[in-house]
Motif scaffolding. Sequence first.
Motif, mmCIF file in Angstrom:
data_model
loop_
_atom_site.group_PDB
_atom_site.id
_atom_site.type_symbol
_atom_site.label_atom_id
_atom_site.label_comp_id
_atom_site.label_asym_id
_atom_site.label_seq_id
_atom_site.Cartn_x
_atom_site.Cartn_y
_atom_site.Cartn_z
ATOM 1 N N ALA A 285 43.932 52.445 77.709
ATOM 2 C CA ALA A 285 42.477 52.582 77.770
ATOM 3 C C ALA A 285 41.775 51.246 77.587
ATOM 4 N N ASP A 286 40.714 51.081 78.314
ATOM 5 C CA ASP A 286 39.818 49.945 78.188
ATOM 6 C C ASP A 286 38.508 50.487 77.638
ATOM 7 N N HIS B 180 49.088 54.648 81.034
ATOM 8 C CA HIS B 180 47.659 54.358 81.062
ATOM 9 C C HIS B 180 47.252 53.770 79.725
ATOM 10 N N GLU C 272 35.356 52.271 80.261
ATOM 11 C CA GLU C 272 35.804 53.219 81.290
ATOM 12 C C GLU C 272 34.732 54.236 81.621
ATOM 13 N N THR D 212 33.397 58.128 82.573
ATOM 14 C CA THR D 212 33.665 59.436 81.994
ATOM 15 C C THR D 212 33.740 60.484 83.104
#
Length: 121
Positions: free
Chosen positions: A80-81, A78, A84, A86
């Motif tokens: 992260a962008d 994974h 995203e 929550t």
Amino acid sequence: MVTWKEFAPAEPDLAGAGRALLIQFTVGLAFLATVRRDGAPRLHPVCPVLSGDRLFVLITPESPKRRDLESDGRDALHMADAAELTFELLIDRAMHTRWENVLTPAMRPVRRTWRAPAGAA
């Protein structure tokens, strides 16, 4: 399963998005999810590297990541962008590892674990 070299030309847009996420912080930053021997998930921060059209993750010999990958082989990576959603995560179990006698022959992990009481929400 295929290498990054085989994946990238088959899905160039998806590979491009993955490459952009991988290098968005200059160094690769991602989380590797593996499966423990008892079937529980385990999540590890990693620094993946694209080199020679192949995707690598460096793992130390004593790492739980190594044991998980060798015993089960299932994993998910994974990256992260910044945009995203929550989610609140509920805790079933927790583990903290610290290392004693680092860089000596007596180096060893000291682990503390906790499990939620049975029937906890």
